[in-house]
Design an enzyme around this catalytic site. Structure first.
Site, short mmCIF file in Angstrom:
data_model
loop_
_atom_site.label_atom_id
_atom_site.label_comp_id
_atom_site.label_asym_id
_atom_site.label_seq_id
_atom_site.Cartn_x
_atom_site.Cartn_y
_atom_site.Cartn_z
N LYS A 1 0.82 -1.21 0.00
CA LYS A 1 0.00 0.00 0.00
C LYS A 1 0.86 1.27 0.00
O LYS A 1 0.43 2.31 -0.47
CB LYS A 1 -0.93 0.02 1.22
CG LYS A 1 -1.80 -1.21 1.41
CD LYS A 1 -2.94 -1.27 0.41
CE LYS A 1 -4.01 -2.27 0.80
NZ LYS A 1 -3.59 -3.67 0.81
C1 LIG Z 1 -4.20 -4.82 0.39
C2 LIG Z 1 -3.36 -6.03 0.29
C3 LIG Z 1 -3.63 -7.02 -0.66
C4 LIG Z 1 -4.80 -6.97 -1.59
O1 LIG Z 1 -4.70 -5.93 -2.53
P1 LIG Z 1 -6.00 -5.40 -3.28
O2 LIG Z 1 -5.54 -4.21 -4.06
O3 LIG Z 1 -6.98 -5.04 -2.21
O4 LIG Z 1 -6.50 -6.50 -4.14
C5 LIG Z 1 -2.76 -8.10 -0.72
N1 LIG Z 1 -1.72 -8.21 0.13
C6 LIG Z 1 -1.45 -7.28 1.07
C7 LIG Z 1 -0.29 -7.48 1.98
C8 LIG Z 1 -2.26 -6.16 1.18
O5 LIG Z 1 -1.98 -5.23 2.10
#
Ligand SMILES: *Cc1c(COP(=O)(O)O)cnc(C)c1O
Length: 494
Positions: A110
């Site tokens: 993120k």
């Molecule tokens: C948010 C997240 C995901 C999923 O990503 P999306 O964009 O919601 O599909 C996968 N792995 C981790 C570690 C995340 O923080």
């Protein structure tokens, strides 16, 4: 570039306006009117740095910021705050390329978008003559919350409020959030799961009474959730960069196809890969990996999306989602950019919790492969990766790796594959340690961190050490129904 809504044709906004609003006024998501072509040539541009690549891609999608601003945002977001000089390092292990997206301040992918979003957001306010303060309202399944807090803490002209499922995130995730500094930050646990939190946030965006009360006090809501195009666009960059990396290191020749495997929850990360492919990046298969909450797997195999099912809390909590918001954009595109059709399907989703796509739309999904890994398969994959190659994967990354393995066994497709490695294994140390060396597992997550470090020889990240003896700054908990009251209280709005 013009952004339109997935749900009606009369909406058109400039990029900075779309960033500011987060969600279209009709409840739809913003989509680019036209997806630009790849602004580089993998043969000649393989040596581009991450920042150069980011600049070239993002200036196309977010063109009203101007090149000078974009360049400075990229420099500020992706230089000092990442613990790797390449921003995104790669590890080849067990016949796949792990693209490590977690070297930012909060150890999850993120950060790739949330380190730059605050720059987009504050510049958007001034570009559009907004004098009200931006209130970032976010629901998190664990990682978004901290990454958004880290991005927005103490950013002038902004407040940030994060709702998370009180019993639905890992201890490390919760501690990272409730220790957040910054007077403009607010973190609240809710009695419910991520979907409850997300629904509550969506309702507040549409709540006219609340919005006008905020307006009179000089505030305005915006979203840092992955539906914001300011989140989506930065995520396109690393798929292009991964391709350049494979060319640079001689793993592929320019023009060769690659496959991409993505651990998926809200469908944001893999949607960015889809956009990269639509730009012309030679991606053959987009491998969409779910955990035990396999609503997307079922969608790809049956053409029916159905959220009426049991919700599971798993060891990959950031993927514990039943309503994958960003899927709406894919639905819009495979409907031939037909907003009427998309609006109708989303209405069905809201009213009965399910919808089915027609065969024409299904045909346009052929570049996707859906798979899932349950808890046992995830744990097994962590162990296999470690035993085969010494690679320590977190639970989310392992879901993608497991599904890729299954895809390869099923199809025999040996195309070089990039796996989006989305979190540091230390963020989910108990589950990782339990998978690799169950005899070393103990209850205390921080002792698991130390155990994992001792076993693997990897250094404990400083971000983990900081929360061993936490100073708790946020301890509020509420029911989903009282989320608006909590917001009013924090902002001092009656
Ligand atoms: C948010 C997240 C995901 C999923 O990503 P999306 O964009 O919601 O599909 C996968 N792995 C981790 C570690 C995340 O923080």
């Amino acid at each position: 570039m013009i952004y339109r809504s997935t749900r009606s044709s009369d909406i058109s906004f400039r990029p900075s306006e779309a960033v500011l609003k987060g969600i279209a006024p009709d409840g739809g998501l913003f989509v680019p009117e036209k997806i630009p072509a790849l602004p580089l040539d993998p043969a000649g541009d393989a040596e581009l740095t991450y920042r150069e690549c980011a600049f070239r891609i993002m200036r196309l999608f977010l063109d009203d910021y101007g090149d000078e601003r974009m360049k400075s945002f990229v420099e500020k977001a992706y230089s000092g705050n990442f613990d790797s000089t390449d921003t995104v390092p790669f590890r080849k292990a067990d016949n796949a390329f792990f693209m490590e997206l977690w070297h930012g301040p909060t150890m999850a992918f993120k950060d790739m978008a949330l380190q730059i979003l605050p720059y987009f957001m504050t510049a958007a306010a001034s570009l559009n003559g907004e004098s009200t303060e931006t209130v970032i309202l976010t629901a998190t399944s664990g990682d978004t919350g901290k990454a958004a807090l880290a991005g927005f803490a103490d950013v002038p002209g902004t407040r940030i409020i994060v709702f998370y499922p009180k019993n639905g995130v890992s201890l490390v995730q919760e501690r990272q959030m409730i220790t957040q500094k910054g007077d403009n930050t607010c973190v609240i646990g809710i009695h419910g799961n991520f979907d409850d939190a997300q629904r509550g946030v969506k309702e507040m965006f549409g709540d006219e009474t609340l919005n006008s009360a905020l307006g009179s006090s000089g505030f305005r809501f915006s979203s840092a959730n992955s539906i914001n195009i300011g989140r989506l666009v930065p995520q396109i960059v690393y798929y292009v960069y991964s391709y350049l990396h494979l060319v640079k290191t001689g793993e592929i020749k320019p023009g060769d196809g690659i496959n991409v495997a993505v651990p998926t929850g809200n469908f944001g990360n893999i949607l960015a890969a889809y956009y990269a492919r639509e730009m012309g990046l030679p991606v053959k298969k987009l491998i969409c990996a779910s955990n035990k909450n396999r609503v997307l797997y079922d969608f790809f195999s049956t053409g029916t999306y159905d959220r009426n099912r049991e919700f599971y809390v798993t060891s990959s909590p950031s993927m514990d989602i039943l309503v994958s918001s960003n899927l709406e954009r894919l639905i819009f595109h495979i409907a031939g950019n037909d907003c009427g059709k998309c609006a109708d399907l989303m209405k069905q989703l809201a009213e009965k919790g399910s919808y089915s796509i027609d065969s024409g739309m299904e045909e346009r999904l052929s570049m996707f492969y859906g798979g899932f890994a349950d808890e046992e398969a995830t744990s097994e994959e962590i162990k296999t990766l470690y035993n085969n190659s010494g690679y320590v994967a977190d639970t989310h990354t392992a879901v993608a790796s497991s599904v890729l393995r299954k895809y390869r066994e099923e199809t025999g497709d040996g195309t070089p594959a990039v796996i989006a490695s989305t979190a540091s294994p230390f963020k989910f140390a108990p589950a990782v340690l339990k998978a690799i060396a169950p005899e070393k597992y103990v209850e205390d997550p921080f002792r698991c961190v130390d155990g994992l470090s001792a076993l693997s020889g990897l250094k404990v990240p400083p971000q983990i050490d900081e929360i061993r003896d936490p100073v708790i700054r946020h301890d509020k908990v509420c029911d989903p129904g009282t989320m608006p009251d909590a917001v009013r209280t924090f902002l001092g709005v009656k």
